[in-house]
Design a protein around this motif. Structure first.
Motif, PDB file in Angstrom:
ATOM      1  N   THR A 118      13.573   5.844  -1.136  1.00 34.33           N
ATOM      2  CA  THR A 118      13.681   6.881  -0.115  1.00 34.33           C
ATOM      3  C   THR A 118      12.864   6.573   1.131  1.00 34.33           C
ATOM      4  OG1 THR A 118      11.903   8.135  -1.200  1.00 34.33           O
ATOM      5  CG2 THR A 118      14.179   8.704  -1.765  1.00 34.33           C
ATOM      6  N   MET A 119      11.994   5.600   1.085  1.00 30.71           N
ATOM      7  CA  MET A 119      11.210   5.193   2.254  1.00 30.71           C
ATOM      8  C   MET A 119      11.404   3.699   2.462  1.00 30.71           C
ATOM      9  SD  MET A 119       9.407   5.444   4.849  1.00 30.71           S
ATOM     10  CE  MET A 119       9.317   7.239   4.809  1.00 30.71           C
ATOM     11  N   PRO A 120      12.356   3.327   3.330  1.00 29.87           N
ATOM     12  CA  PRO A 120      12.655   1.899   3.524  1.00 29.87           C
ATOM     13  C   PRO A 120      11.588   1.153   4.314  1.00 29.87           C
ATOM     14  CG  PRO A 120      13.991   3.230   4.993  1.00 29.87           C
ATOM     15  CD  PRO A 120      13.249   4.187   4.120  1.00 29.87           C
ATOM     16  N   PHE A 121      10.735   1.870   5.046  1.00 27.42           N
ATOM     17  CA  PHE A 121       9.716   1.213   5.867  1.00 27.42           C
ATOM     18  C   PHE A 121       8.517   0.844   4.992  1.00 27.42           C
ATOM     19  CE2 PHE A 121      11.999   4.193   8.661  1.00 27.42           C
ATOM     20  CZ  PHE A 121      12.550   3.275   9.563  1.00 27.42           C
ATOM     21  N   VAL A 122       8.332  -0.438   4.802  1.00 27.16           N
ATOM     22  CA  VAL A 122       7.299  -0.918   3.874  1.00 27.16           C
ATOM     23  C   VAL A 122       5.910  -0.501   4.321  1.00 27.16           C
ATOM     24  CG1 VAL A 122       6.301  -2.968   2.807  1.00 27.16           C
ATOM     25  CG2 VAL A 122       8.765  -2.870   3.253  1.00 27.16           C
ATOM     26  N   LEU A 123       5.643  -0.564   5.617  1.00 28.88           N
ATOM     27  CA  LEU A 123       4.305  -0.240   6.116  1.00 28.88           C
ATOM     28  C   LEU A 123       3.943   1.212   5.800  1.00 28.88           C
ATOM     29  CD1 LEU A 123       1.792  -1.024   7.681  1.00 28.88           C
ATOM     30  CD2 LEU A 123       2.990  -0.382   9.792  1.00 28.88           C
ATOM     31  N   ILE A 124       4.871   2.125   6.092  1.00 34.34           N
ATOM     32  CA  ILE A 124       4.597   3.536   5.825  1.00 34.34           C
ATOM     33  C   ILE A 124       4.410   3.763   4.330  1.00 34.34           C
ATOM     34  CG2 ILE A 124       5.529   5.871   5.962  1.00 34.34           C
ATOM     35  CD1 ILE A 124       6.959   5.066   8.500  1.00 34.34           C
ATOM     36  N   ARG A 125       5.266   3.148   3.529  1.00 32.84           N
ATOM     37  CA  ARG A 125       5.187   3.333   2.077  1.00 32.84           C
ATOM     38  C   ARG A 125       3.861   2.820   1.527  1.00 32.84           C
ATOM     39  NH1 ARG A 125       9.530   0.789   0.787  1.00 32.84           N
ATOM     40  NH2 ARG A 125       8.624  -1.137  -0.041  1.00 32.84           N
ATOM     41  N   GLN A 126       3.427   1.664   1.993  1.00 33.47           N
ATOM     42  CA  GLN A 126       2.178   1.099   1.512  1.00 33.47           C
ATOM     43  C   GLN A 126       0.976   1.920   1.956  1.00 33.47           C
ATOM     44  OE1 GLN A 126       1.775  -1.284  -0.710  1.00 33.47           O
ATOM     45  NE2 GLN A 126       4.003  -1.515  -0.891  1.00 33.47           N
ATOM     46  N   VAL A 127       1.010   2.437   3.175  1.00 30.54           N
ATOM     47  CA  VAL A 127      -0.096   3.274   3.653  1.00 30.54           C
ATOM     48  C   VAL A 127      -0.199   4.541   2.804  1.00 30.54           C
ATOM     49  CG1 VAL A 127      -0.884   4.717   5.572  1.00 30.54           C
ATOM     50  CG2 VAL A 127      -0.075   2.395   6.015  1.00 30.54           C
ATOM     51  N   VAL A 128       0.948   5.171   2.527  1.00 32.95           N
ATOM     52  CA  VAL A 128       0.950   6.379   1.702  1.00 32.95           C
ATOM     53  C   VAL A 128       0.419   6.072   0.304  1.00 32.95           C
ATOM     54  CG1 VAL A 128       2.421   8.117   0.622  1.00 32.95           C
ATOM     55  CG2 VAL A 128       2.812   7.465   2.998  1.00 32.95           C
ATOM     56  N   ARG A 129       0.849   4.966  -0.267  1.00 32.88           N
ATOM     57  CA  ARG A 129       0.400   4.619  -1.622  1.00 32.88           C
ATOM     58  C   ARG A 129      -1.095   4.335  -1.667  1.00 32.88           C
ATOM     59  NH1 ARG A 129       5.056   0.812  -4.465  1.00 32.88           N
ATOM     60  NH2 ARG A 129       6.704   2.401  -4.532  1.00 32.88           N
ATOM     61  N   ARG A 130      -1.622   3.680  -0.647  1.00 35.50           N
ATOM     62  CA  ARG A 130      -3.058   3.390  -0.638  1.00 35.50           C
ATOM     63  C   ARG A 130      -3.874   4.677  -0.482  1.00 35.50           C
ATOM     64  NH1 ARG A 130      -0.516  -0.375  -1.672  1.00 35.50           N
ATOM     65  NH2 ARG A 130      -0.860   0.714  -3.638  1.00 35.50           N
ATOM     66  N   ILE A 131      -3.351   5.623   0.307  1.00 34.06           N
ATOM     67  CA  ILE A 131      -4.043   6.912   0.419  1.00 34.06           C
ATOM     68  C   ILE A 131      -4.044   7.627  -0.923  1.00 34.06           C
ATOM     69  CG2 ILE A 131      -3.943   9.195   1.494  1.00 34.06           C
ATOM     70  CD1 ILE A 131      -2.854   7.855   4.003  1.00 34.06           C
ATOM     71  N   LEU A 132      -2.926   7.560  -1.622  1.00 36.86           N
ATOM     72  CA  LEU A 132      -2.857   8.176  -2.950  1.00 36.86           C
ATOM     73  C   LEU A 132      -3.816   7.499  -3.925  1.00 36.86           C
ATOM     74  CD1 LEU A 132       1.006   8.719  -3.307  1.00 36.86           C
ATOM     75  CD2 LEU A 132      -0.732  10.378  -2.636  1.00 36.86           C
ATOM     76  N   ASP A 133      -3.983   6.184  -3.791  1.00 39.76           N
ATOM     77  CA  ASP A 133      -4.949   5.469  -4.633  1.00 39.76           C
ATOM     78  C   ASP A 133      -6.353   6.017  -4.432  1.00 39.76           C
ATOM     79  OD1 ASP A 133      -2.949   3.907  -5.655  1.00 39.76           O
ATOM     80  OD2 ASP A 133      -3.306   2.215  -4.304  1.00 39.76           O
ATOM     81  N   VAL A 134      -6.682   6.308  -3.178  1.00 40.31           N
ATOM     82  CA  VAL A 134      -8.014   6.853  -2.880  1.00 40.31           C
ATOM     83  C   VAL A 134      -8.163   8.246  -3.479  1.00 40.31           C
ATOM     84  CG1 VAL A 134      -9.562   7.601  -1.031  1.00 40.31           C
ATOM     85  CG2 VAL A 134      -8.260   5.482  -0.789  1.00 40.31           C
ATOM     86  N   LEU A 135      -7.134   9.085  -3.336  1.00 37.02           N
ATOM     87  CA  LEU A 135      -7.210  10.461  -3.812  1.00 37.02           C
ATOM     88  C   LEU A 135      -7.410  10.533  -5.320  1.00 37.02           C
ATOM     89  CD1 LEU A 135      -4.458  12.259  -1.682  1.00 37.02           C
ATOM     90  CD2 LEU A 135      -6.911  12.051  -1.233  1.00 37.02           C
ATOM     91  N   ARG A 136      -6.666   9.714  -6.063  1.00 38.64           N
ATOM     92  CA  ARG A 136      -6.797   9.770  -7.523  1.00 38.64           C
ATOM     93  C   ARG A 136      -7.851   8.808  -8.046  1.00 38.64           C
ATOM     94  NH1 ARG A 136      -1.943   6.936  -6.880  1.00 38.64           N
ATOM     95  NH2 ARG A 136      -1.950   4.846  -7.784  1.00 38.64           N
TER      96      ARG A 136
END
Length: 285
Positions: A118-136
């Motif tokens: 659902t998110m084809p833009f790799v940069l946006i997807r990776q940024v979101v995932r890294r933020i989630l890594d920090v949160l959890r």
């Protein structure tokens, strides 16, 4: 395949079979590697037990038994201030419910930004995932300390700690559920000329919503236990009652409070099963 009598098997036959099927005879190096791993695990375990001085448990039996006796011997029950206890339990349940609800709503949106399909833009997807890594990646208790310092003592700090921690974990779980959907249903909805919002509404959500509900209910149950611990650091709820009673050596009241929390968790688990059966369905054995 011709059978060869045992008397007719020579060393050359054995060598030929060993050469053609080496795995059937075992690998000495892999066997040594396995033994080495077992020896390392046993040595590490014994070393850890020695480092943490586990033998001290043998000398702690008398204090432990006195503590257990104090916890099961209930005295002066008429002066236990039940109103404060049940108010704190209700506050704990409210913290867990509100924190999990906010986290589920946030994760429902963030999960689509973290999913590959659902998110084809790799940069946006990776940024979101890294933020989630920090949160959890930061423990919920640490978030509780942070928000107690930021907003002061009280249940708001507990709600924010649960919200931040659960958002990181639920978003990851939701994104994985979105990535594992049946693409044919989505392609069928898209083939009708539906826009992105309708594709999500009719293509994605019907497939992932049961998983979302199940995970949200589980996290509500888990957050109830977490809210109890958060109260120990000043985030409100029943944890503050527990720590106060501990400091006052009122161990019988601590036992009473813990039993009430367990009853609440049992009820939440029962209700969660009913809700899952209502929205997800269940198969009889």
């Amino acid at each position: 395949m011709n059978a060869i009598p045992l008397s007719g098997i020579s060393a050359s036959h054995i060598e030929a079979v060993r050469r053609d099927h080496p795995a059937a005879f075992g690998n000495p190096s892999s066997r040594l590697r396995l033994w080495g791993i077992w020896i390392a695990v046993i040595a590490y375990t014994l070393g850890s037990l020695w480092y943490f001085e586990v033998w001290k448990l043998a000398t702690m039996s008398d204090p432990v038994w006195r503590l257990l006796k104090a916890m099961v011997t209930w005295k002066d029950m008429e002066s236990w201030r039940y109103g404060d206890i049940y108010t704190a339990i209700a506050q704990t349940l409210a913290m867990a419910f509100l924190g999990t609800l906010l986290a589920s709503c946030a994760a429902l949106l963030i999960g689509f930004f973290a999913a590959r399909n659902t998110m084809p833009f790799v940069l946006i997807r990776q940024v979101v995932r890294r933020i989630l890594d920090v949160l959890r990646g930061v423990d919920q208790l640490v978030w509780g300390l942070v928000f107690v310092r930021a907003v002061g003592l009280g249940p708001l700090a507990g709600v924010l700690a649960i919200f931040i921690s659960d958002t990181g974990t639920l978003s990851k779980l939701y994104s994985e559920a979105i990535e594992n959907i049946d693409r044919k249903q989505v392609e069928g909805i898209r083939a009708t000329g539906a826009g992105p919002i309708k594709v999500v509404r009719y293509g994605y959500l019907p497939q992932v919503l049961p998983v979302f509900i199940s995970q949200a209910l589980y996290f509500f149950e888990s957050s109830t236990r977490s809210a109890t611990i958060l109260g120990l650091v000043g985030a409100g709820g029943i944890g503050m009652i527990i720590i106060e009673r501990f400091r006052a050596n009122l161990f019988d009241q601590v036992t009473f409070v813990v039993l009430n929390v367990l009853v609440c968790i049992f009820v939440i688990d029962w209700l969660s099963k009913k809700i899952r059966a209502r929205f997800i369905g269940q198969q009889g054995h």
